[in-house]
Structure formats: C-alpha cells, structure tokens
Design an enzyme around this catalytic site. Structure first.
Site, PDB file in Angstrom:
ATOM      1  N   LYS B  76      25.195 -23.913 -55.869  1.00  0.00           N
ATOM      2  CA  LYS B  76      24.294 -22.928 -55.241  1.00  0.00           C
ATOM      3  C   LYS B  76      23.176 -22.606 -56.234  1.00  0.00           C
ATOM      4  O   LYS B  76      23.438 -22.428 -57.432  1.00  0.00           O
ATOM      5  CB  LYS B  76      25.084 -21.666 -54.873  1.00  0.00           C
ATOM      6  CG  LYS B  76      24.249 -20.625 -54.122  1.00  0.00           C
ATOM      7  CD  LYS B  76      25.102 -19.439 -53.670  1.00  0.00           C
ATOM      8  CE  LYS B  76      24.266 -18.423 -52.882  1.00  0.00           C
ATOM      9  NZ  LYS B  76      25.069 -17.279 -52.412  1.00  0.00           N
ATOM     10  N   SER B 152      24.862 -15.977 -47.539  1.00  0.00           N
ATOM     11  CA  SER B 152      23.716 -16.592 -48.176  1.00  0.00           C
ATOM     12  C   SER B 152      23.982 -17.997 -48.731  1.00  0.00           C
ATOM     13  O   SER B 152      23.042 -18.727 -49.026  1.00  0.00           O
ATOM     14  CB  SER B 152      23.234 -15.701 -49.321  1.00  0.00           C
ATOM     15  OG  SER B 152      24.194 -15.664 -50.363  1.00  0.00           O
ATOM     16  N   SER B 176      29.039 -13.821 -48.454  1.00  0.00           N
ATOM     17  CA  SER B 176      28.175 -14.993 -48.584  1.00  0.00           C
ATOM     18  C   SER B 176      28.885 -16.316 -48.857  1.00  0.00           C
ATOM     19  O   SER B 176      28.269 -17.374 -48.759  1.00  0.00           O
ATOM     20  CB  SER B 176      27.129 -14.757 -49.675  1.00  0.00           C
ATOM     21  OG  SER B 176      26.112 -13.914 -49.199  1.00  0.00           O
TER      22      SER B 176
END
Lengths: 483, 485
Positions: B76, B152, B176
């Site tokens: 990420k 997210s 997330s």
C-alpha cells in the site's frame, strides 16, 4: 512611580544539556553547518514518529527536586498546532494540561548592603518541550532559509507565579535560576547561544488592586536586556494608563538598540493552538524508583550550601550567596577552607571574593582556570593565620604563586626569606635603633602628634624589610615611647 | 501458479520449481496487462522488483531463506519504502521519493526477503471507503469493474483480487483493510493496536492506524503477520511482547468456541441478502462445533460519530507537516508565506482530505474541544468497555463486515455520510484497539460478501484459527472473478 506596583512573572526556556534531541537521536551540538544535525524525525518526513529521550526527563526530575516541586507521577505530551516554516511538523510537542514538574520555589537575596532582603518566588510549573528550528532571512535572494539543527532540542520551560515586584527582583530571580540550572548540570546557561532565555509577563496596578492587564516581552537573552525591557515596559504602561488608555493584552518584542518594546501581536490575533494529547507518545509515567535514582545523583544544592556556609563557617548571607553563585566558585572556596582550616573561613572568603576575583577579572580568566590553585591559596592563608607572614607579605606571596615562582606558599616564603620576624629581642633591637636615629619624630610624638608614631612604625618595618610582626612593632614602640 | 497460496508458492520456490525472478515476472506481466484498467498500482518499478527477486533467489540458493523469501507482495502506498515514490494517494506527495524504509517494509525486505511488486493505489491519506478520493484515479473492483473495490486499501484489494499480486499490505484506521477485503473476496486482518509498528506508515489518525496483511486466505494472513509484527523502538506506541507464531493454532478444532453475535450488528441498516450470507456462515460454525451466543455492544451506534471527531482531529494535526516547505508539492505561484501555505494545501489536498482537516480543526478549537474531542474520547472508552463486557461471554464476535456489497463508482461520492456509514461495523474495533478480520462468506448477485470476526486483545492467533477452519469447509475464498486470466 510610588503609587504603582509592578507585577512580573517569568517564563524561562532552559535548553537541556542532553547529547541528543528530545524525540530523535540527532545531535544537539551547537554551531554545526545548517541542517547537518536534522534527521528524518527532525525534518518531519512522512511516517516518522517521536521517541522520548529519557535523559531529558532526568533533567526535568533534577530540576523538580532542586526547587522542592512535585514531580508528576504522570504527565502528558501535547501538540501545540501552528504553521511556521521552522516548525517542521506544523506542531510543537510540548506539555499542556499535565506538566512534569508542578510547584516549587526559589529563594534568593535581592540588593546588597543594608537594603538587601530575601525574596521567595513560587513556581507554577516546569514542562518539557522541543525547540523549533531557525529561519534565516539573509543571503537567500528575497527568500528565507530554514536551519533545522535546533529543531527538537529539548527545553524545560520554567514558569513562575506573578511574584516579582521590580526588575531587580526579576533579574535576581533569573540569575539565581541560571546559576541553579548550571549547578545541577541540566543546562549550559550559554545565553548568547540561546540556551537560557526569558519571557517576562509585566503588568502594573495600584497596590491592593487586582492584577492589571499584562503584556509579555518575548525572548530576552541577557540579564541586562531583561532589566532594560521591564523598566521600559513598566514606564510605558504607567504612561498609557495615566493618559487614560487601557492596556491591551499583547506579546511584545524588546529592541536592544532603541531600548524600547514594540507590539508583535495582540490578543485578537493570538493563535488558537488547538492543544491535544499527542497520540504518538504514551503518558510519561515517573515512578518513585526513577525519582530516587535522580535524587541520589543530585549534588548539594546552592541553597543548602549557602545555609551551611552561614551556619558552619560563620559567613555573612552576602558572602555565602556570592560564594555559591556557581559550583566552580563554591568548590574552590571549599577546597581553600579544607587546607586553611575552618577557623580561617572568613579570610578564605575574602581572598576568593576580593583578591583572587580581582586578579582573575584582570586577566579575564574563569576560576576553574586560575593559576593559583585552591590548595595553594589555602596554604597561603594558613601561613597568615599562624602569623608566619603578614597580610601585606601574603599579597606578595600570592603574586609569586600566580606567576609560578614556587609550588607552594611555604616554598616561596622560604626561598625569598619572607618569614615574619617575631623574635622580641630582634624587633626590640630594631626599635631602639630607629628611636635613636629619629629624635625629631620622637619629640613630635611626645608633643601629641599621632602621625609621628606611624612614621616610626614605617621606619622599623623598612629596617625589617617588611617582615617584622606589625603588632609586636606597635606594642614595643608604644612601650618604649611611654617609658 | 498465480492462484496459489503463499504456502504453495513458498514450497515451489524452495523446491526450485520456480525462481523468485520468474514468479515476480509472472505477476509484473499481469500488472502490465491488467493494471491499465484496474488501476490498482500507482507505482511499478520492474528493475527494483527484479533486483529484490534476484537477491531472494541468492538467499534461497544459499540455504538461508525464510518461509516467505522470494514471495512477491504489493505494498500500500502509505508505507515509506527507500527509493520508491511514496504518495499516499495524494498530489501533495506525488513527487515524494522516500529516503527510508518503514519498519514493516524493512522487515519484509531485509528480514523476510520478500519482493515488492509496486505501490498500490489508495484513498488520499487513507481517507475514504471507496478508493475514489485518490489523486491517481479510482480503482475498479475486479468482480465488477463498474464498482468500487472499497477503501482505503482499495488498490491492495483489487491487486490481489485480479491476481496481480498474491498478497498485499494494508492499513486500517476505521475498516480500511476489512472493508475492501470484504468487497473483493479477500481475507484481511487488522491486528491489535500496537502489534505492528507504525514507523514509516504515513499517519492518518495515529491512535487508530494499524497495518496488517491482505491475502487469499487466513493461513496466508498468518504467515504475513508473522513477518510484520514486533516491538519497534522507533514507535512509542509499539508493544513489547514475546514473539508468537500466528499460524500455530490454525488447525485447532472449534468445538466449544463461543461466537458472540452483537444484536446491534444484526438489525436494520444491513442489506438482507448480505445478512443471509452471514447467517449461513453462522450455520457452518454451528456445524464446526461452535456455540452461538447473543451479546450486546450498546454504544456501537456512537462509533461513527465518535470516530468522525477523533480521526479528523488527529488527521488535522498529522497533515500539518505537508506545507510545501521541505518536500512534496508546492504551489507553483504564490505571494507571501501565508499565500504559499494556502495555495499549496488548497491544490495539494483533495476534497475529502480538506473536509476532514476542517472538521478536525473545528473540534480541537478553543471552546469546542470539550464538547467534541473530549466527549468523543469518553464515548471511545464506553465502546471499548462494551467489548470488555461482551468478551466475558464469548471468545470471538461475528457479524457482517459491511452493510452492503460493492457499490457503484460515484454512487456515494456526493454523500459523505452515506460513505461513512459503509464502515459502521468496522469502526468500533479501531476505537477499542481490538484485532478484527474480514473473510469471504458468500456472494450476492455475483458480488462478494465479507464477514467480520473480532477478537479480544492479542487474540490474532485465535481469529486466524476461526477463519481458517471455516475456509477448510467452504470455498468462497477460492473463487475468482471472471476475465482475469
């Protein structure tokens, strides 16, 4: 002036003498090239986190213990949010609601001579925080440069109650605090480099009335500026009020060139710092064992030493204060007494504060760099005490020690034949010779001229090359002249 | 090979059936082919990846490989990685090349010998539940490319779902990891707060953020978690605990396990078909020997409001460092200093980030702090206490991960509150600091449904065990979207 009372509280930022920064491992040394002592944490790169330097906490505990304050078992780091280019995170990590040190007091003498009095100032709190970097506004072609070497340097902000009533008290407090933080080894006290700087909150009021509105003078980095700034500010505030204008709460700057203060910002444009507990740091928990360890490392404090000098050595309060102005002076004095003997404590104090101080001052030397060691001076004073030499000869010996003519007072006295003549027979012989050679002085004395006696003493001392015991010379002369 | 579990890939690498360079190339080629449409990766650097793969192959050849040495993984883009563009999904950091590794990255690279395939797309500064707030464009859900992957960590989720990576890192501040895992048919774990170091993980809300693994199964997550955890002296909130093997209890039978169903998670607000899928999973657990008990989390309705005070408050301060002074985006034209700040931040941040900075600034302001921030902290304690009470009568808590399956791109972007409510079941876990995970439990109209398991503090091994046993008796997690081969 008399109908106005001045009210002053001080906030002092003492830079803590740790090797590394308060929340990072970067060095705190002064004077390095710009931005060479700023690591990822100091630069506030994305993702970095603060880790508390325990040595900074040690310093805060030391200070708390030294002023008889409460060391908080739990204190909390908070973020003080504002934007400025030399504040890399956009917030300063400080302590807000729960500081590490609460309360305490500092006592000190103000003034000298008969007007001297003892003053006690209560402290509100002392808290740990990080310093910001520096903005450089020159040499950047209309832009500003940022040096983050200082960013993250540990500070202890020490806040007093509004207890001071004159600029003299404020300066005396600041000097005492300055001596204390150096004494306990938490701050180098270098004011030019910004290691010790004061903000003064100043207001005036009619005696017995509530506090007036205060204005805060920022960043005073010398005792002289502190005094000048407060004196100017007080007069300014009195004039304003007497001319019918109300004082607005404000932050002001002191300009040393003009000797004036000028408004930086008023309450209306004061920041809302949006303090909240820093979620990156756990509450600072200080247990009894931590406090006990720091207590064990603490030296005898200046106030304790001062009391001891008064009670055990019979010094005056003024002398005791002067001799505890710094650890170095106190150490020198105590080493001198250790050699000269406690009975000579008062002469030791005089020698250190007057003769030695004057000589050091002349050469621009610190006491730690004195060419005459405490042991040498103690040895010299011991010889005065046991009447081996007179005070006048002692000054000669001191000078010889200073210039390295001998390793000890004894060696110099011996080598240069300075030993005092105390043999009554020998002195009597000299007295007789002088009386015989100066009939005029003798006649004048007998006619009531006391001055003539001094001339005769001088003649005897001259004949003795200054080494005759002055008391004995006096006594014998009086005896002979009376006879 | 692209559908294999990490355990199978590890075995293939160990037996020299395939090299890390070959395996990494396989995934890099898939990224080249699929990413232009899915947009799961924002940065790919074939040379860097292959250099790591070669080093991993050398380690394997030298016989000092760990269980995950040579395994490719997607990172990420919230994790700083030395020499890599690290953008956090924002224009503000669109030019920021990190000079250092986050602790999680260092552990994966230097210690475990894993191979990073690239940096994955995400909601800007992790603020979002659909991946639509990214400066680098939205990510398409491989199960239906007209739908969001969740957020997210939407890029990480889509990357695995499209098998552009066998696993990925995620971070979870309010759901997330779990929500995109649920929406993309993955298994994802948010560990107990403090178990995974936050150093180098760009902060959104410091007291809630936690990194964790996303992969195809609970077993894969256990292996990944083993590489990610550990005390870090650079993170003051990192916990110094004895090391443990999170895979140790995977096969433990579930007989006697008490699964708590909070009545607040099974009421209104959840799609009925989603609820039905979760109910069939509960039936499976009964068959596996678990006991189902009713529990209550009476303050859970307060979790979204409390979260949207605390998280923006911390974010408003955390994001102050992005000022255009030292790194990152700076407005090309400005007047004085204040103008530079204003223009830089106006242009560098997107709408959702600005909204949260405004909310956070407001709730911390003088005169509002007590009413909002302090009140939210009190609610946070109440919510944590609810869980303490619930865990007195159960071992794990089960419920839906999200109230619906993946929604359409653009469907909720105009209505922030609707968007915030998609995290209604996940947020309380972050407020309490508990471990939680999401795993596939069925499909509704061809879209994956996730169920959430919540454990007591440090009970990750048990959560993984409960998830793994379920994955032994069903195949939801093995299903793949159409058109990705």
């Amino acid at each position: 002036m008399n109908q106005w009372e001045v009210v002053i509280g001080l906030e002092t930022h003492a830079q803590l003498a740790t090797v590394s920064k308060i929340f990072s491992g970067a060095s705190t040394a002064f004077g390095a090239d710009a931005n060479t002592q700023a690591c990822a944490v100091d630069l506030a790169l994305p993702g970095v986190l603060p880790v508390l330097n325990k040595k900074a906490v040690d310093c805060a505990i030391r200070f708390g213990l030294a002023i008889g304050a409460k060391v908080a078992p739990k204190s909390v780091f908070a973020r003080k949010n504002y934007f400025y280019p030399d504040l890399p995170k956009g917030y300063q990590i400080s302590q807000f609601e729960l500081p590490v040190v609460v309360g305490g007091q500092i006592s000190f003498p103000v003034g000298s001579g008969e007007k001297a009095y003892e003053k006690q100032v209560k402290l509100t709190r002392a808290h740990l925080e990080e310093d910001a970097g520096k903005s450089l506004h020159e040499d950047f072609q209309g832009q500003s440069g940022i040096d983050l070497n200082r960013a993250g340097t540990p500070l202890l902000e020490i806040v007093t109650e509004p207890d001071m009533r004159s600029s003299d008290e404020a300066v005396a407090y600041a000097r005492t605090l300055h001596a204390l933080v150096r004494w306990i080894g938490i701050c180098d006290g270098n004011m030019q480099e910004g290691s010790f700087r004061c903000d003064a909150n100043v207001s005036v009021r009619r005696p017995g009335q509530p506090f007036g509105t205060r204005r805060e003078i920022k960043n005073l980095n010398s005792f002289r500026f502190l005094k000048e700034a407060i004196d100017y500010e007080v007069q300014w505030q009195i004039n304003e009020i007497e001319e019918g204008r109300a004082i607005q709460q404000a932050t002001v700057l002191f300009d040393p060139d003009t000797g004036e203060t000028r408004t930086m910002r008023t309450k209306e444009d004061a920041h809302d710092y949006r303090y909240f507990p820093d979620p990156d740091l756990l509450p600072l928990v200080i247990g009894a064992d931590w406090i006990a360890r720091v207590q064990g490392e603490l030296p005898e404090l200046p106030a304790q030493k001062r009391e001891r000098f008064i009670n055990e050595l019979g010094l005056s309060a003024y002398d005791a204060s002067t001799l505890t102005a710094s650890q170095e002076i106190a150490d020198y004095f105590e080493s001198t007494v250790a050699v000269a003997g406690k009975a000579s404590a008062k002469p030791c104090a005089n020698w250190v504060m007057v003769d030695l101080a004057a000589r050091l001052n002349k050469e621009g030397l610190e006491i730690a760099a004195s060419p005459v060691s405490a042991a040498q001076l103690g040895g010299l004073i011991a010889r005065i005490a046991d009447t081996t030499i007179s005070n006048n000869i002692a000054k000669k010996v001191f000078e010889a020690l200073w210039t390295g003519e001998g390793a000890s007072a004894d060696e110099i006295i011996e080598k240069q034949g300075l030993k005092q003549i105390t043999d009554t027979g020998a002195i009597e012989k000299l007295v007789d010779e002088v009386l015989a050679a100066n009939p005029g002085n003798v006649a004048e004395f007998r006619a009531g001229k006391e001055k003539a006696f001094n001339a005769l003493v001088g003649q005897v001392m001259k004949a003795a090359k200054g080494k005759a015991n002055p008391q004995q010379v006096n006594d014998l002369l009086r005896q002979k002249l009376a006879g | 090979m692209i559908h294999s579990s990490l355990k199978a890939l590890s075995a293939a690498l160990a037996s020299r059936q395939i090299s890390s360079v070959e395996l990494s190339t396989l995934f890099l080629d898939r990224i080249d082919r699929l990413n232009p449409e899915i947009n799961a990766f924002v940065t790919v650097d074939r040379e860097k990846t292959l250099a790591m793969a070669r080093a991993a192959d050398a380690r394997i050849a030298a016989g000092n490989a760990g269980p995950l040495t040579g395994i490719p993984i997607a990172q990420k883009d919230i994790f700083c990685a030395e020499g890599w563009l690290t953008t956090c999904g924002s224009r503000m950091l669109s030019n920021f090349v990190s000079p250092y590794d986050a602790t999680v990255i260092r552990k994966m690279h230097a210690e475990a010998g894993m191979v990073s395939l690239g940096k994955t797309n995400m909601d800007e500064f992790a603020m979002g539940s659909s991946n639509e707030t990214s400066y680098f464009g939205s990510v398409k859900n491989p199960w239906d490319r007209s739908r969001v992957p969740g957020g997210s960590s939407g890029g990480s989720a889509a990357a695995i779902a499209a098998r552009m990576a066998p696993a990925a890192t995620g971070t979870d501040t309010g759901g997330s990891i779990r929500q995109p895992a649920g929406l993309c048919n993955l298994t994802g774990l948010k560990p107990t707060y403090g178990v995974v170091s936050r150093y180098g993980m760009i902060a959104f809300a410091s007291s809630l953020d936690q990194g964790g693994p996303m992969a195809g199964s609970a077993e894969d997550c256990a292996l990944l978690l083993n590489t990610m955890v550990g005390f870090d002296e650079r993170d003051s909130t990192s916990l110094d605990r004895p090391a443990e093997d999170y895979a140790r209890d995977l096969d433990k039978p579930l007989a006697g396990l008490r699964i708590g169903l909070p009545k607040e998670f099974f009421g209104e607000g959840c799609d009925a078909k989603v609820m039905a899928a979760v109910q069939s999973a509960i039936d499976e657990y009964r068959k596996l020997g678990a006991t189902i008990v009713d529990v209550s989390l009476p303050n859970s309705h307060l979790s979204v409001p409390a979260y949207y005070v605390i998280a923006p408050a911390e974010a408003s301060s955390n994001l102050s460092r992005f000022d255009g002074v030292r790194y990152g985006y700076r407005a090309p034209e400005y007047g004085n200093l204040d103008d530079m700040y204003a223009k830089t931040r106006a242009q560098g941040f997107g709408g959702e980030v600005k909204r949260r900075i405004l909310i956070g600034t407001y709730v911390l302001s003088h005169g509002y702090y007590d009413a909002y921030y302090l009140q939210a902290q009190r609610i946070r304690r109440l919510i944590a206490n609810d869980f303490v009470e619930a865990f007195k009568t159960c071992d794990v808590i089960l419920g839906p991960t999200s109230p619906s399956t993946a929604f359409k791109l653009g469907e909720k972007s105009a209505d922030p509150v609707q968007m915030y409510l998609s995290d209604i079941y996940t947020i309380a876990v972050n407020l309490a600091g508990l471990p939680g995970m999401s795993l596939p439990c069925g499909f509704v109209d061809g879209l994956p449904v996730g169920m959430q398991l919540i454990g007591n503090y440090f009970d990750e091994a048990r959560l993984l065990n409960v998830a793994h046993r379920y994955q032994q008796v069903c195949d939801w997690h093995l299903r793949r979207p159409d058109g990705i081969d």
